[in-house]
Design an enzyme around this catalytic site. Structure first.
Site, short mmCIF file in Angstrom:
data_model
loop_
_atom_site.label_atom_id
_atom_site.label_comp_id
_atom_site.label_asym_id
_atom_site.label_seq_id
_atom_site.Cartn_x
_atom_site.Cartn_y
_atom_site.Cartn_z
N ASP A 73 0.83 -1.21 0.00
CA ASP A 73 0.00 0.00 0.00
C ASP A 73 0.86 1.26 0.00
OD1 ASP A 73 -2.38 1.40 0.01
OD2 ASP A 73 -2.58 1.37 2.19
N ASN A 132 -11.17 -2.37 -5.01
CA ASN A 132 -10.42 -1.37 -5.78
C ASN A 132 -11.14 -0.94 -7.07
OD1 ASN A 132 -7.17 -2.65 -4.77
ND2 ASN A 132 -8.28 -0.87 -3.99
N ARG A 188 1.99 -4.80 6.20
CA ARG A 188 1.31 -3.76 5.42
C ARG A 188 2.15 -2.50 5.45
NH1 ARG A 188 -4.83 -2.20 4.54
NH2 ARG A 188 -4.51 -0.39 3.22
N GLU A 229 1.29 -13.17 12.46
CA GLU A 229 1.87 -12.00 13.11
C GLU A 229 1.73 -10.84 12.13
OE1 GLU A 229 3.13 -12.09 16.21
OE2 GLU A 229 2.64 -14.23 16.33
C1 IPE Z 1 -5.45 -2.69 -0.06
O1 IPE Z 1 -5.11 -1.35 -0.20
C2 IPE Z 1 -5.44 -3.36 -1.40
C3 IPE Z 1 -4.15 -3.50 -2.04
C4 IPE Z 1 -2.99 -3.17 -1.53
C5 IPE Z 1 -4.17 -4.10 -3.35
P1 IPE Z 1 -6.22 -0.21 -0.33
O2 IPE Z 1 -5.49 1.08 -0.46
O3 IPE Z 1 -7.17 -0.54 -1.40
O4 IPE Z 1 -6.98 -0.31 1.07
P2 IPE Z 1 -7.80 0.80 1.87
O5 IPE Z 1 -8.75 1.44 0.92
O6 IPE Z 1 -6.80 1.77 2.39
O7 IPE Z 1 -8.46 0.03 2.98
C1 IPE Z 2 -1.72 0.25 -3.28
O1 IPE Z 2 -1.48 1.62 -3.31
C2 IPE Z 2 -1.99 -0.31 -4.64
C3 IPE Z 2 -3.39 -0.69 -4.89
C4 IPE Z 2 -4.34 -0.66 -4.00
C5 IPE Z 2 -3.75 -1.11 -6.22
P1 IPE Z 2 -2.66 2.68 -3.25
O2 IPE Z 2 -3.08 2.99 -4.65
O3 IPE Z 2 -3.75 2.22 -2.37
O4 IPE Z 2 -1.92 3.92 -2.64
P2 IPE Z 2 -2.51 4.92 -1.55
O5 IPE Z 2 -2.95 4.11 -0.39
O6 IPE Z 2 -3.64 5.64 -2.20
O7 IPE Z 2 -1.37 5.82 -1.23
MG MG Z 3 -4.09 2.43 -0.42
#
Ligand code: IPE
Ligand code: IPE
Ligand code: MG
Length: 258
Positions: free
Chosen positions: A36, A84, A204, A223
């Site tokens: 993330d 997503n 994460r 964990e």
């Molecule tokens: C979780 O991240 C999904 C992936 C890393 C693919 P998100 O960015 O989608 O999760 P939320 O919206 O912060 O919960």
């Molecule tokens: C994780 O990064 C990748 C996917 C969820 C596809 P994000 O796109 O969620 O990045 P942030 O959380 O908005 O910074």
């Molecule tokens: Mg994200």
């Protein structure tokens, strides 16, 4: 009881970890990563979110390659969640295009490095070009017995449990399964991850302390490490540190240590 009691049936790969003395305990065998922070990484540089996704995809290779020296046999990475799709059409299309390009580009390198790739998640909503590439990558690497890389694409833990339950119910309705035999060992056989051990460590990145529907059933006794690093800044060194820190944890699985 001298030692920790037997782990729950779903926690298949924990026995050795709890039986070994702390100093000799292994690192994690299965690490799952919620990658993330790509969007914030790009935005902090004044760039579009997709720039962050491309930078994030580039980090995957180094992490995969470090697995064998760290003793991480299974690596599962969250690439796209069932939630997503809520993002803009442009971001979703850009991500799908990135997945296609990534698979085509990395196919030979992954095969040559003895990595076996599997995908989890619901393929129904993915376009045919992408699912063909996914099939091809799975087929090309299916004989490989090195790092077992699982990519979660259009994956959601609740969706996975719902799909599993539907198939389990179909087996009951068809007389192939007796409802009396349904227990903690039965359901995971219907999950997308049926061939994988449960994750030992879930990481994460990006500072968010939530699991966002990732491996809900499988991570019951994992964990967790929630770290501030944004995914495009994550390195093999940090990965190694987190694996080392895992070794110092006292995993009790509900039991007690003497
Ligand atoms: C979780 O991240 C999904 C992936 C890393 C693919 P998100 O960015 O989608 O999760 P939320 O919206 O912060 O919960
Ligand atoms: C994780 O990064 C990748 C996917 C969820 C596809 P994000 O796109 O969620 O990045 P942030 O959380 O908005 O910074
Ligand atoms: Mg994200």
């Amino acid at each position: 009881m001298d030692k920790v009691s037997d782990p729950a049936p779903g926690v298949q790969n924990s026995e050795t970890d709890v039986d070994e003395p702390a100093a000799a305990r292994r690192g994690p065998r299965h690490v799952a990563i919620i990658m993330d922070g790509n969007g914030r990484w790009a935005q902090s540089r004044g760039r579009p979110r997709l720039f962050g996704h491309h930078a994030g995809a580039k980090r995957v290779r180094e992490v995969v390659e470090s697995c064998s020296s760290l003793g991480v046999k299974y690596l599962t990475i969250f690439a796209f969640s069932t939630e997503n799709w809520k993002r803009t059409q442009a971001e979703v299309a850009g991500l799908m295009s990135l997945f296609r390009r990534y698979i085509a580009k990395e196919m030979q390198a992954l095969a040559a490095r003895n990595v076996r790739v599997r995908f989890i998640g619901d393929r129904v909503r993915l376009d045919a070009k992408l699912t063909e590439l996914m099939d091809q990558l799975e087929k090309t690497t299916e004989q490989n017995d090195g790092t077992q890389l699982t990519i979660a694409l259009n994956y959601g833990g609740r969706d996975e449990v719902a799909r599993a339950t539907k198939r389990l119910a179909q087996d009951v309705a068809a007389g192939r399964l007796n409802p009396e035999d349904v227990d903690e060992e039965t359901l995971p056989k219907y999950l997308d991850t049926y061939v994988l051990p449960d994750p030992d460590l879930v990481i994460r990145t990006s500072g968010e302390a939530r699991i966002s529907n990732f491996l809900l059933w499988q991570s019951a006794y994992a964990e967790y490490e929630f770290i501030d690093t944004l995914w495009p800044d994550f390195t093999a060194e940090e990965f190694a540190e987190l694996c080392a820190a895992f070794g110092a944890r006292d995993r009790r699985f509900g039991g007690i240590r003497k």
